[in-house]
Enzyme design. Sequence first.
Site, PDB file in Angstrom:
ATOM      1  N   ARG A  79      -8.276  -0.641   4.195  1.00 12.34           N
ATOM      2  CA  ARG A  79      -7.164   0.350   4.272  1.00 12.34           C
ATOM      3  C   ARG A  79      -6.026  -0.405   3.482  1.00 12.34           C
ATOM      4  NH1 ARG A  79      -7.101   5.037   7.397  1.00 12.34           N
ATOM      5  NH2 ARG A  79      -5.798   5.637   5.190  1.00 12.34           N
ATOM      6  N   CYS A  96      -4.680  11.891  13.658  1.00 10.67           N
ATOM      7  CA  CYS A  96      -5.688  10.833  13.095  1.00 10.67           C
ATOM      8  C   CYS A  96      -5.401  10.123  14.191  1.00 10.67           C
ATOM      9  CB  CYS A  96      -4.541  10.776  12.116  1.00 10.67           C
ATOM     10  SG  CYS A  96      -3.372   8.804  12.396  1.00 10.67           S
ATOM     11  N   LYS A  98       0.838  -1.394   0.330  1.00 12.50           N
ATOM     12  CA  LYS A  98       0.140   0.157  -0.270  1.00 12.50           C
ATOM     13  C   LYS A  98       0.849   1.349  -0.194  1.00 12.50           C
ATOM     14  CE  LYS A  98      -1.564   1.516   4.066  1.00 12.50           C
ATOM     15  NZ  LYS A  98      -1.300   3.325   4.469  1.00 12.50           N
ATOM     16  N   ASN A  99       1.835   1.539   0.638  1.00 14.88           N
ATOM     17  CA  ASN A  99       2.768   2.720   1.019  1.00 14.88           C
ATOM     18  C   ASN A  99       3.610   2.923   0.404  1.00 14.88           C
ATOM     19  OD1 ASN A  99       0.931   2.845   3.171  1.00 14.88           O
ATOM     20  ND2 ASN A  99       2.399   2.793   5.081  1.00 14.88           N
ATOM     21  N   ARG A 124       0.864  14.102  13.419  1.00 15.68           N
ATOM     22  CA  ARG A 124       1.240  14.032  12.381  1.00 15.68           C
ATOM     23  C   ARG A 124       0.970  14.560  11.092  1.00 15.68           C
ATOM     24  NH1 ARG A 124      -1.552   8.269   9.640  1.00 15.68           N
ATOM     25  NH2 ARG A 124       0.673   8.359   8.230  1.00 15.68           N
ATOM     26  N   ASP A 162       5.058   0.213  11.913  1.00 18.16           N
ATOM     27  CA  ASP A 162       2.954  -0.417  11.450  1.00 18.16           C
ATOM     28  C   ASP A 162       3.751  -1.843  12.117  1.00 18.16           C
ATOM     29  OD1 ASP A 162       2.759   1.715   9.889  1.00 18.16           O
ATOM     30  OD2 ASP A 162       3.449   1.387   8.271  1.00 18.16           O
TER      31      ASP A 162
HETATM   32  N1  EPU Z   1       6.059  13.753  11.124  1.00 19.60           N
HETATM   33  C1  EPU Z   1       6.244  15.408  11.605  1.00 19.60           C
HETATM   34  N2  EPU Z   1       6.117  16.665  10.263  1.00 19.60           N
HETATM   35  C2  EPU Z   1       6.285  16.426   9.426  1.00 19.60           C
HETATM   36  C3  EPU Z   1       6.470  14.677   9.007  1.00 19.60           C
HETATM   37  C4  EPU Z   1       6.607  14.406   9.930  1.00 19.60           C
HETATM   38  O1  EPU Z   1       6.765  15.755  12.897  1.00 19.60           O
HETATM   39  O2  EPU Z   1       5.938  16.970   8.191  1.00 19.60           O
HETATM   40  C5  EPU Z   1       7.431  13.427  12.650  1.00 19.60           C
HETATM   41  C6  EPU Z   1       6.142  11.914  12.504  1.00 19.60           C
HETATM   42  O3  EPU Z   1       4.778  13.020  13.349  1.00 19.60           O
HETATM   43  C7  EPU Z   1       6.583  11.048  12.737  1.00 19.60           C
HETATM   44  C8  EPU Z   1       7.318  10.973  12.324  1.00 19.60           C
HETATM   45  O4  EPU Z   1       8.171  11.764  11.811  1.00 19.60           O
HETATM   46  O5  EPU Z   1       6.859  10.997  14.410  1.00 19.60           O
HETATM   47  C9  EPU Z   1       7.682  10.232  10.665  1.00 19.60           C
HETATM   48  O6  EPU Z   1       6.569  10.103  10.811  1.00 19.60           O
HETATM   49  P1  EPU Z   1       6.623   9.766   8.682  1.00 19.60           P
HETATM   50  O7  EPU Z   1       6.175  11.160   7.992  1.00 19.60           O
HETATM   51  O8  EPU Z   1       7.753   9.091   8.549  1.00 19.60           O
HETATM   52  O9  EPU Z   1       4.916   8.985   8.071  1.00 19.60           O
HETATM   53  P2  EPU Z   1       4.198   9.228   6.990  1.00 19.60           P
HETATM   54  O10 EPU Z   1       5.221   9.177   5.838  1.00 19.60           O
HETATM   55  O11 EPU Z   1       2.865  10.333   7.401  1.00 19.60           O
HETATM   56  C10 EPU Z   1       4.477   7.127   6.587  1.00 19.60           C
HETATM   57  C11 EPU Z   1       2.987   5.496   6.175  1.00 19.60           C
HETATM   58  C12 EPU Z   1       2.936   5.272   7.728  1.00 19.60           C
HETATM   59  C13 EPU Z   1       4.019   4.392   8.737  1.00 19.60           C
HETATM   60  C14 EPU Z   1       5.502   5.982   8.905  1.00 19.60           C
HETATM   61  C15 EPU Z   1       6.364   5.758   9.453  1.00 19.60           C
HETATM   62  C16 EPU Z   1       2.666   5.946   4.366  1.00 19.60           C
HETATM   63  C17 EPU Z   1       1.448   6.708   3.246  1.00 19.60           C
HETATM   64  N3  EPU Z   1       2.235   5.238   5.052  1.00 19.60           N
HETATM   65  O12 EPU Z   1       3.207   7.894   6.931  1.00 19.60           O
HETATM   66  O13 EPU Z   1       1.991   4.422   7.099  1.00 19.60           O
HETATM   67  O14 EPU Z   1       3.647   4.641   9.848  1.00 19.60           O
HETATM   68  O15 EPU Z   1       5.165   5.894   7.463  1.00 19.60           O
HETATM   69  O16 EPU Z   1       6.429   4.689   8.861  1.00 19.60           O
HETATM   70  O17 EPU Z   1       3.574   6.151   3.001  1.00 19.60           O
HETATM   71  C18 EPU Z   1       0.107   2.776   7.521  1.00 19.60           C
HETATM   72  O18 EPU Z   1       0.483   1.866   6.689  1.00 19.60           O
HETATM   73  O19 EPU Z   1      -0.396   1.956   8.685  1.00 19.60           O
HETATM   74  C19 EPU Z   1       0.554   3.696   7.889  1.00 19.60           C
HETATM   75  C20 EPU Z   1       0.229   4.219   9.176  1.00 19.60           C
END
Ligand code: EPU
Length: 427
Positions: free
Chosen positions: A406, A116, A22-23, A121, A312
């Site tokens: 999802r 969320c 998915k990701n 996030r 995850d």
């Molecule tokens: N963060 C910030 N600011 C930002 C972006 C991230 O503070 O602008 C923080 C987040 O709050 C968190 C950390 O940085 O503490 C890492 O978050 P990341 O940005 O890597 O998460 P994401 O890109 O929103 C993706 C996956 C998630 C997975 C996370 C961590 C996708 C679509 N989603 O989310 O997947 O948990 O990386 O590996 O790729 C899931 O599939 O169930 C899921 C939640």
Amino acid sequence: MDKIIIHGGRPLAGTVEVSGAKNAALPLMAATLLTPGWHTLHNVPDLRDTRTMLRVLETLGAVWQRHGSTVRIDTTGLTGAEAPYELVKTMRASVLVLGPLLGRCGYARVSLPGGCAIGARPINYHLRGFANLGVSTTLARGYVEARADTRLQGGTIYFDKPSVTGTENVLMAAVTARGTTVIKNAAREPEVGNLVDMLVAMGARIEGRDSDRLLVHGVGGLAPAEATIIPDRIETGTYLIAVAATGGRVRITGCRPDHLPALTDKLRAAGVTIEQDETSFTVSCPEHGGRSSCPLQSVDITTLPYPGFPTDLQAQFMALMVLGNGVSIIHETIFENRFMHVAELQRMGADITIDGASAIVRGVRPERLCGAPVMATDLRASASLVIAGLAAAGETEVSRIYHLERGYEKMEEKLRRLGADIRRVRE
Ligand code: EPU
């Protein structure tokens, strides 16, 4: 709304095939916005989230076709540059259209996703990254409006923490920027590498794949591409953990064992037998009845960016540690609110105490884990409840399973083929 009913305590046996990730599918689908023409994506899982992304692309004027797991997307006739609240609120990964829209049109308007179930996030890293490429952003009525008056200009971006979608968004914006962009402390998740490969197939020039420093040399134009989504490492890990929890012997095919270094290490430390080759795992563990002679050992985990233990898989691993012989400390460092499954696992007899960002899990004997009605709160929490239900004695009812849909393709069907007593009913 549907719910899942499980009669637990049966070992799993047989073969299960893993779907596309998915990701990885979501950013690759968004990347088709970068340039007009028909793009072809193989191994796209049919999930609620991938369907939502197709709706987001449609809203922007794209057309698409699906044949089996191959999805073809034509983004020639873009009619807009806006991802509306109605779609973004159901899937925050919709923000992935910001980067490619900026790269192609120099303008995008995307609803801010809001909070969320697993944490606040924010997307501040994404926006700061775009600012370093010459994009100005404003927030009005819940929408981020991002605009660059001239072609984007390469810049240096440093992420405070590696962000998966942040890295992907900035990468997509940077591939057609003038000059070179450096992304420091970039996320190294395999899904980012999958996107790099697709962008390179489109004509992008990117160095540093799989490292925390990506170098993007902007190019003048891109061409449509054909790409294959990598196997879902989180789905793979969920089945590995499920077999460890129920006992049995299962072959997991069409996967990438090298994408799960931390999980396999921890499972082996817990006493689970795992054999692997390039594309499959064979996992085996004694059945419940035999547990007293071969107990599952409790082990500690700390979630970390790749190649660390994936957040995850934290909830699913906790469901396993509920049955461990000893005490397991589970430390969550990525999201501040990712223990929503704890209260539900406690309803089934788990002995868990939360202390800040750690959960202390004291193992109970398998016969002490009892089925109960439980409620799914997010995607991975739902998977953890399914695992607990498969291992528990008696009936478990998991409600709000739209979360599962999802991210897990045909989960009940796949588990049923492995011998689980699991079915879906209308609530
Ligand atoms: N963060 C910030 N600011 C930002 C972006 C991230 O503070 O602008 C923080 C987040 O709050 C968190 C950390 O940085 O503490 C890492 O978050 P990341 O940005 O890597 O998460 P994401 O890109 O929103 C993706 C996956 C998630 C997975 C996370 C961590 C996708 C679509 N989603 O989310 O997947 O948990 O990386 O590996 O790729 C899931 O599939 O169930 C899921 C939640």
